[in-house]
Scaffold this active site. Structure first.
Site, PDB file in Angstrom:
ATOM      1  N   HIS A   1       0.851  -1.197   0.000  1.00 24.17           N
ATOM      2  CA  HIS A   1       0.000   0.000   0.000  1.00 24.17           C
ATOM      3  C   HIS A   1       0.883   1.242   0.000  1.00 24.17           C
ATOM      4  O   HIS A   1       1.791   1.345   0.822  1.00 24.17           O
ATOM      5  CB  HIS A   1      -0.893   0.032   1.245  1.00 24.17           C
TER       6      HIS A   1
ATOM      7  N   TYR B   1      -9.244   5.144   7.735  1.00 22.10           N
ATOM      8  CA  TYR B   1      -9.412   5.486   9.154  1.00 22.10           C
ATOM      9  C   TYR B   1     -10.495   6.561   9.211  1.00 22.10           C
ATOM     10  O   TYR B   1     -10.326   7.631   8.622  1.00 22.10           O
ATOM     11  CB  TYR B   1      -8.110   6.055   9.729  1.00 22.10           C
TER      12      TYR B   1
ATOM     13  N   PRO C   1      -3.882  -0.054  18.822  1.00 18.25           N
ATOM     14  CA  PRO C   1      -3.599  -0.493  17.446  1.00 18.25           C
ATOM     15  C   PRO C   1      -3.767   0.577  16.364  1.00 18.25           C
ATOM     16  O   PRO C   1      -3.441   0.328  15.209  1.00 18.25           O
ATOM     17  CB  PRO C   1      -4.586  -1.649  17.232  1.00 18.25           C
TER      18      PRO C   1
ATOM     19  N   LYS D   1       1.488  -0.370  15.091  1.00 16.34           N
ATOM     20  CA  LYS D   1       2.911  -0.416  15.432  1.00 16.34           C
ATOM     21  C   LYS D   1       3.365  -1.656  16.223  1.00 16.34           C
ATOM     22  O   LYS D   1       4.562  -1.955  16.264  1.00 16.34           O
ATOM     23  CB  LYS D   1       3.271   0.816  16.297  1.00 16.34           C
TER      24      LYS D   1
ATOM     25  N   TYR E   1       4.085   6.558  10.153  1.00 17.71           N
ATOM     26  CA  TYR E   1       3.314   5.371   9.820  1.00 17.71           C
ATOM     27  C   TYR E   1       4.182   4.347   9.090  1.00 17.71           C
ATOM     28  O   TYR E   1       4.147   3.155   9.421  1.00 17.71           O
ATOM     29  CB  TYR E   1       2.098   5.749   8.959  1.00 17.71           C
TER      30      TYR E   1
HETATM   31  P1  FAD Z   1       2.310 -12.099  21.530  1.00 10.71           P
HETATM   32  O1  FAD Z   1       1.854 -12.148  20.121  1.00 10.71           O
HETATM   33  O2  FAD Z   1       1.335 -11.779  22.603  1.00 10.71           O
HETATM   34  O3  FAD Z   1       2.986 -13.504  21.844  1.00 10.71           O
HETATM   35  C1  FAD Z   1       3.370 -13.884  23.147  1.00 10.71           C
HETATM   36  C2  FAD Z   1       3.327 -15.387  23.266  1.00 10.71           C
HETATM   37  O4  FAD Z   1       3.751 -15.785  24.575  1.00 10.71           O
HETATM   38  C3  FAD Z   1       1.909 -15.938  23.093  1.00 10.71           C
HETATM   39  O5  FAD Z   1       1.907 -16.929  22.085  1.00 10.71           O
HETATM   40  C4  FAD Z   1       1.551 -16.483  24.471  1.00 10.71           C
HETATM   41  O6  FAD Z   1       0.721 -17.634  24.385  1.00 10.71           O
HETATM   42  C5  FAD Z   1       2.920 -16.816  25.033  1.00 10.71           C
HETATM   43  N1  FAD Z   1       2.942 -16.844  26.511  1.00 10.71           N
HETATM   44  C6  FAD Z   1       2.306 -16.010  27.369  1.00 10.71           C
HETATM   45  N2  FAD Z   1       2.572 -16.349  28.639  1.00 10.71           N
HETATM   46  C7  FAD Z   1       3.399 -17.429  28.598  1.00 10.71           C
HETATM   47  C8  FAD Z   1       4.016 -18.229  29.593  1.00 10.71           C
HETATM   48  N3  FAD Z   1       3.810 -17.995  30.888  1.00 10.71           N
HETATM   49  N4  FAD Z   1       4.791 -19.260  29.198  1.00 10.71           N
HETATM   50  C9  FAD Z   1       4.995 -19.493  27.871  1.00 10.71           C
HETATM   51  N5  FAD Z   1       4.426 -18.758  26.880  1.00 10.71           N
HETATM   52  C10 FAD Z   1       3.645 -17.744  27.233  1.00 10.71           C
HETATM   53  N6  FAD Z   1       0.528  -4.572  15.449  1.00 10.71           N
HETATM   54  C11 FAD Z   1       0.976  -4.028  14.284  1.00 10.71           C
HETATM   55  O7  FAD Z   1       2.198  -3.836  14.137  1.00 10.71           O
HETATM   56  N7  FAD Z   1       0.144  -3.687  13.246  1.00 10.71           N
HETATM   57  C12 FAD Z   1      -1.189  -3.873  13.355  1.00 10.71           C
HETATM   58  O8  FAD Z   1      -1.900  -3.612  12.377  1.00 10.71           O
HETATM   59  C13 FAD Z   1      -1.711  -4.400  14.589  1.00 10.71           C
HETATM   60  N8  FAD Z   1      -3.039  -4.608  14.735  1.00 10.71           N
HETATM   61  C14 FAD Z   1      -3.469  -5.225  15.879  1.00 10.71           C
HETATM   62  C15 FAD Z   1      -4.840  -5.464  15.969  1.00 10.71           C
HETATM   63  C16 FAD Z   1      -5.318  -6.090  17.099  1.00 10.71           C
HETATM   64  C17 FAD Z   1      -6.813  -6.347  17.190  1.00 10.71           C
HETATM   65  C18 FAD Z   1      -4.434  -6.529  18.156  1.00 10.71           C
HETATM   66  C19 FAD Z   1      -4.937  -7.247  19.386  1.00 10.71           C
HETATM   67  C20 FAD Z   1      -3.083  -6.289  18.051  1.00 10.71           C
HETATM   68  C21 FAD Z   1      -2.586  -5.634  16.921  1.00 10.71           C
HETATM   69  N9  FAD Z   1      -1.229  -5.390  16.781  1.00 10.71           N
HETATM   70  C22 FAD Z   1      -0.788  -4.776  15.639  1.00 10.71           C
HETATM   71  C23 FAD Z   1      -0.283  -5.772  17.835  1.00 10.71           C
HETATM   72  C24 FAD Z   1       0.443  -7.119  17.582  1.00 10.71           C
HETATM   73  O9  FAD Z   1      -0.488  -8.140  17.325  1.00 10.71           O
HETATM   74  C25 FAD Z   1       1.319  -7.478  18.788  1.00 10.71           C
HETATM   75  O10 FAD Z   1       2.134  -6.370  19.083  1.00 10.71           O
HETATM   76  C26 FAD Z   1       2.208  -8.712  18.543  1.00 10.71           C
HETATM   77  O11 FAD Z   1       1.420  -9.882  18.577  1.00 10.71           O
HETATM   78  C27 FAD Z   1       3.312  -8.823  19.601  1.00 10.71           C
HETATM   79  O12 FAD Z   1       4.001 -10.026  19.460  1.00 10.71           O
HETATM   80  P2  FAD Z   1       4.688 -10.727  20.707  1.00 10.71           P
HETATM   81  O13 FAD Z   1       5.299 -11.981  20.176  1.00 10.71           O
HETATM   82  O14 FAD Z   1       5.550  -9.759  21.419  1.00 10.71           O
HETATM   83  O15 FAD Z   1       3.505 -11.063  21.712  1.00 10.71           O
HETATM   84  C1  PHB Z   2      -5.523  -4.520  10.643  1.00 11.79           C
HETATM   85  O1  PHB Z   2      -5.567  -4.705   9.405  1.00 11.79           O
HETATM   86  O2  PHB Z   2      -5.805  -5.413  11.442  1.00 11.79           O
HETATM   87  C2  PHB Z   2      -5.125  -3.196  11.163  1.00 11.79           C
HETATM   88  C3  PHB Z   2      -4.691  -2.226  10.281  1.00 11.79           C
HETATM   89  C4  PHB Z   2      -4.312  -0.985  10.766  1.00 11.79           C
HETATM   90  C5  PHB Z   2      -4.383  -0.726  12.123  1.00 11.79           C
HETATM   91  C6  PHB Z   2      -4.813  -1.698  13.003  1.00 11.79           C
HETATM   92  C7  PHB Z   2      -5.176  -2.952  12.527  1.00 11.79           C
HETATM   93  O3  PHB Z   2      -4.045   0.500  12.582  1.00 11.79           O
END
Ligand code: FAD
Ligand code: PHB
Length: 392
Positions: free
Chosen positions: A72, A200, A292, A296, A386
């Site tokens: 995009h 948005y 979100p 980021k 962004y």
């Molecule tokens: P997580 O994905 O939370 O992974 C952590 C892992 O640790 C999990 O699998 C969990 O099961 C495991 N765990 C937890 N506790 C324990 C334990 N005690 N022992 C062993 N394992 C454990 N980010 C973006 O950059 N762009 C976006 O567009 C965006 N949109 C989003 C939309 C939504 C609706 C949501 C909820 C989030 C969004 N995010 C976005 C954020 C992004 O999804 C997270 O920042 C990302 O998943 C972080 O990754 P992580 O591996 O640090 O944590």
């Molecule tokens: C998504 O596609 O899930 C999404 C896109 C942009 C955002 C948050 C989530 O800012």
């Protein structure tokens, strides 16, 4: 069992770190509380910054992303029923890629499997020990028996609700936090995206976001109460609210189709400082959460684990702890920029409440949106933040 780096959490942070370490010849073991299917299936992020794309390319994990991801060159901001395009490519020369976190997770799982290094899923009762010494240990239950993993370092990649951050003594870590008085109700729909770029939307009824996952799947969000009961939202009610918020004066609206998944997410800003204690290093959502609206979270996770892999590689190569010592401050600079940006996007686009200042705030938001969409300087600032800052 022994390894060099014990990684807690097999989400994007944990598995990307394991892969980066593998490429530097560093051994790791990943311990994940959930099943592999659960980790892959949860619907989350969708937007990869250019820096994240560059990182995945540099480590050979970009092939499917380039084939199936959608590049995009900008986003749309909509208010008072009118769409305004902000062209990132023209303003910054950079772009973003829409590629679901699920897909990235599948690529990471597959790449990691090929390394032959272990990931243990469905581990229980995981606890961290002796990480203020050179010989940390992780204890856990797996397949009905108790295990101990001896390692040189522990990477806490276990997300916001994990155990790594709370294992650090309270006196050694500071938390900075803001909760928002709303959440997002998100759906995945089997409907072709009606716009090539994200939308948005500010409305008097609250924020709404149009996004996508593929040429056949639309992803949509609407601002709701933080504790909204999803059972109160029939598919018809969701579509009617989305259409009300998203339809523009000239008739643009998302295509409607069967809802494949729906859920409510709370919104918060959170930072833990420092992101390290002894030989325990926090990365990704374990250390920080952004609302979100700035897309980021996943990108910050990628930047953290890249910095950590570089620091660990320097340590194993030369014995120097210089990059390890700088890990927290290096990451926090990017984290706070992303916090500011995500907070700003959130404050500009959501309805905050119904107090005395609401009418003033709505006018202020509209003035800000008007300025943003008519000033090249303001658009460039949004675009630069962004698309994100380089990671490698
Ligand atoms: P997580 O994905 O939370 O992974 C952590 C892992 O640790 C999990 O699998 C969990 O099961 C495991 N765990 C937890 N506790 C324990 C334990 N005690 N022992 C062993 N394992 C454990 N980010 C973006 O950059 N762009 C976006 O567009 C965006 N949109 C989003 C939309 C939504 C609706 C949501 C909820 C989030 C969004 N995010 C976005 C954020 C992004 O999804 C997270 O920042 C990302 O998943 C972080 O990754 P992580 O591996 O640090 O944590
Ligand atoms: C998504 O596609 O899930 C999404 C896109 C942009 C955002 C948050 C989530 O800012």
């Amino acid at each position: 069992m022994k390894t060099q780096v014990g990684i807690v959490g097999g989400g994007p942070s944990g598995l990307l770190l394991a892969h980066l370490l593998h490429l530097k010849g560093i051994d790791s073991v990943v311990l994940e509380a959930r099943s592999e299917e659960y980790v892959v299936d949860r619907v989350r992020a969708g937007v990869l910054e250019q820096g994240m794309v560059d990182l995945l390319d540099a480590i050979g994990l970009g092939v499917r992303m380039h084939r199936e991801g959608l590049v995009h060159h900008g986003i749309n901001i909509s208010f008072n029923g009118t769409l305004h395009n902000i062209n990132f490519h023209e303003l910054t020369g950079r772009a973003i890629t829409v590629y679901g976190q699920n897909e990235l997770q599948k690529d990471l799982n597959q790449a990691h499997r090929q390394t032959g290094r272990p990931v243990y899923y469905e581990v229980e009762n995981l606890t961290l020990h002796d990480f203020d010494s050179p010989a940390p240990k992780i204890r856990y239950r797996y397949n009905d028996s108790d295990h101990e993993l001896e390692c040189d370092f522990i990477a806490g990649c276990d997300g916001f609700h994990g155990i790594s951050r709370p294992s650090i003594p309270a006196s050694a870590i500071q938390h900075f936090e803001r909760e928002y008085p709303f959440g997002w109700l998100g759906i995945l729909a089997e409907a072709a995206p009606a716009s090539e770029e994200l939308v948005y939307t500010w409305t008097e009824r609250g924020f709404s976001l149009f996004s996508m996952r593929s040429p056949k799947i639309t992803r949509l969000y609407l601002q709701c109460a933080p504790d909204e009961d999803i059972n109160q939202w029939s598919d018809d009610r969701i579509w009617s609210e989305l259409l009300r918020r998203l339809t523009t004066k000239d008739g643009w609206k998302p295509n409607v189709g069967p809802i494949l998944q729906k859920g409510v997410t709370g919104m918060r800003s959170f930072v833990a400082e420092p992101m390290q204690f002894g030989r325990l290093y926090l990365a990704g959502d374990a250390a920080h959460i952004v609302p979100p609206t700035g897309a980021k979270g996943l990108n910050l996770a990628g930047a953290d684990v890249y910095a950590l892999s570089q620091a660990l590689a320097e340590f194993y190569k030369s014995g120097s702890e210089s990059l390890l010592g700088e890990y927290s401050s290096t990451c926090l600079r990017r984290v706070w920029r992303a916090q500011r940006f995500s907070w700003w996007m959130t404050s500009m686009l959501h309805v905050f409440g119904f107090g005395d200042d609401t009418a003033f705030d709505r006018r202020r938001q509209l003035a800000e949106l008007d300025y943003l969409t008519s000033s090249r300087a303001a658009m460039t600032s949004l675009a630069e933040n962004y698309v994100g800052f380089p990671i490698i």
